[in-house]
Design an enzyme around this catalytic site. Structure first.
Site, mmCIF file in Angstrom:
data_model
loop_
_atom_site.group_PDB
_atom_site.id
_atom_site.type_symbol
_atom_site.label_atom_id
_atom_site.label_comp_id
_atom_site.label_asym_id
_atom_site.label_seq_id
_atom_site.Cartn_x
_atom_site.Cartn_y
_atom_site.Cartn_z
ATOM 1 N N HIS A 17 -52.452 -11.251 2.907
ATOM 2 C CA HIS A 17 -52.744 -11.034 1.478
ATOM 3 C C HIS A 17 -54.067 -10.291 1.371
ATOM 4 O O HIS A 17 -55.132 -10.904 1.376
ATOM 5 C CB HIS A 17 -52.796 -12.386 0.750
ATOM 6 C CG HIS A 17 -52.910 -12.296 -0.735
ATOM 7 N ND1 HIS A 17 -52.412 -13.254 -1.600
ATOM 8 C CD2 HIS A 17 -53.473 -11.354 -1.542
ATOM 9 C CE1 HIS A 17 -52.665 -12.912 -2.849
ATOM 10 N NE2 HIS A 17 -53.330 -11.759 -2.836
ATOM 11 N N GLU A 200 -51.297 -18.115 -9.512
ATOM 12 C CA GLU A 200 -52.747 -17.957 -9.323
ATOM 13 C C GLU A 200 -53.409 -18.459 -10.612
ATOM 14 O O GLU A 200 -54.156 -19.432 -10.616
ATOM 15 C CB GLU A 200 -53.093 -16.487 -9.048
ATOM 16 C CG GLU A 200 -54.582 -16.217 -8.860
ATOM 17 C CD GLU A 200 -54.907 -14.727 -8.689
ATOM 18 O OE1 GLU A 200 -54.067 -13.874 -9.071
ATOM 19 O OE2 GLU A 200 -56.016 -14.420 -8.194
ATOM 20 N N ASP A 278 -57.761 -11.537 0.152
ATOM 21 C CA ASP A 278 -57.424 -10.950 -1.157
ATOM 22 C C ASP A 278 -58.174 -9.634 -1.406
ATOM 23 O O ASP A 278 -57.619 -8.558 -1.198
ATOM 24 C CB ASP A 278 -57.693 -11.964 -2.272
ATOM 25 C CG ASP A 278 -56.788 -11.809 -3.480
ATOM 26 O OD1 ASP A 278 -55.919 -10.931 -3.459
ATOM 27 O OD2 ASP A 278 -56.945 -12.571 -4.452
HETATM 28 N N1 HPA Z 1 -54.530 -11.182 -8.394
HETATM 29 C C1 HPA Z 1 -53.774 -10.315 -9.055
HETATM 30 N N2 HPA Z 1 -53.870 -9.019 -8.893
HETATM 31 C C2 HPA Z 1 -54.752 -8.540 -8.020
HETATM 32 C C3 HPA Z 1 -55.566 -9.390 -7.311
HETATM 33 C C4 HPA Z 1 -55.440 -10.784 -7.497
HETATM 34 O O1 HPA Z 1 -56.144 -11.637 -6.898
HETATM 35 N N3 HPA Z 1 -56.347 -8.593 -6.539
HETATM 36 C C5 HPA Z 1 -56.002 -7.325 -6.777
HETATM 37 N N4 HPA Z 1 -55.030 -7.279 -7.687
HETATM 38 ZN ZN ZN Z 2 -53.993 -10.723 -4.507
#
Ligand code: HPA
Ligand code: ZN
Length: 337
Positions: A17, A200, A278
């Site tokens: 990720h 999330e 991320d």
């Molecule tokens: N979440 C959603 N979209 C994204 C993220 C994330 O953490 N990072 C880059 N685009």
């Molecule tokens: Zn992400």
């Protein structure tokens, strides 16, 4: 017993990720901005870093899309990718499945080919230089409409043999997976793997939709699935990989203290969690730091670290033989300590 940093950095691992645009360090942002004559609304690298105080996902995305404007040429994308793989290699990373957001670039006038050609060149260079393998996942921006993702899928047609999968990212709340049911069906029919950010910030129902409607192969994040015991049981029974990102969760206030991060609980519940960075340039740490800081905060032991490393390979889109080789390398690493 706490696990040593050397053990954590040394253990072979994959990252599943990682948004490559989120690995744009302020130094590279400044040098590319200057070179490409793109204005950055900051005077110094320090000022950029100081601006990285986010209270939610949208706060971050506003700055992240702005930063991406400095990326203009294939060489820029190649340099971005190579810089990431150098960091990954230093953290014991041997494989990565990286996201990119084509619409972030095509919507500001770059041809689809620029980002992908540059990234593919960076991926090949990294394999030669560091022996790190990688795969590319193209994400659709969920705040845009499904027509835009269909246009992106069409633009990707000449590259489908070099794209492993499609994903779904950007602003989650109000943009459920079901909004993209048709385009993900089309992607699946083309043989692409399917992943989606879910849970999330969005509710457990979005995780459910990602499973039922998009038929995902992995869930990106998945934190809020923990609010629904039946959903957790389903994820455990299915052996569904979750690509969890602890420092991202901290920076975007998904958790308010790393000590409250659910990583340990996820492993205890039998969820197939992995540990990832991320957007490391924005969230304060690459994959090694994510393992190290989470281990210290929630008390991950050596077995947990080995489980996370192994999950990163079994949850990858590598072929069976490669996965077997990586798992054997993890076992040899542990045996040699
Ligand atoms: N979440 C959603 N979209 C994204 C993220 C994330 O953490 N990072 C880059 N685009
Ligand atoms: Zn992400």
């Amino acid at each position: 017993m706490s696990v040593s940093q050397a053990f954590i950095r040394g253990i072979p691992k994959a990252e599943l990720h990682l948004h490559i645009e989120g690995s744009l360090e302020p130094e590279l942002m400044f040098s590319l901005g200057k070179q490409n004559k793109v204005d950055i609304p900051f005077k110094s690298v320090e000022e950029v870093r100081a601006a990285y105080a986010f209270s939610n996902l949208q706060d971050f995305l506003d700055i992240y899309y702005q930063g991406a404007n400095v990326l203009q040429t294939e060489q820029d994308f190649q340099a971005l990718a190579l810089a990431y793989f150098e960091r990954l290699h230093a953290d014991g990373g041997v494989h990565a499945e990286i996201f990119f957001d084509p619409e972030t670039h095509t919507d500001r006038g770059l041809p689809f080919s620029v980002a992908i050609e540059g990234l593919l060149a960076g991926m090949s260079e990294a394999q030669m230089k560091y022996g790190v393998t990688s795969k590319l996942i193209m994400c659709f921006l969920r705040h845009l409409d499904e027509e835009s993702s269909f246009r992106t899928l069409k633009a990707a047609e000449p590259y489908l043999d070099r794209i492993t999968g499609v994903g779904l990212d950007s602003s989650e709340k109000g943009h459920p997976p079901s909004k993209f049911a048709r385009v993900f069906k089309a992607a699946k029919e083309r043989g692409l793997k399917i992943v989606a950010h879910a849970g999330e910030e969005g509710p457990p129902e979005y995780v459910q939709e990602a499973l039922d409607i998009l038929q995902v192969d992995r869930i990106d994040h998945g934190n809020r699935a923990l609010e629904d015991a039946a959903l957790v049981q389903r994820l455990v029974n299915d052996g569904m990989t979750l690509t969890v990102c602890p420092l991202s969760n901290l920076k975007l206030c998904v958790v308010h203290d790393l000590k409250d991060h659910p990583m340990k609980r996820m492993l205890q519940l039998g969820l197939k969690a992995t540990c990832n960075s991320d957007d490391p340039a924005y969230f304060g740490g690459y994959v090694g730091d994510n393992y190290i800081r989470t281990a210290a905060a929630v008390g991950l032991d050596r077995n947990d670290i080995v489980t996370l490393a192994k999950n990163s390979f079994t949850g990858s889109f590598l072929d069976k033989a490669s996965i077997g080789r990586h798992l054997a390398a993890v076992d040899s690493f542990v045996a040699a300590i």
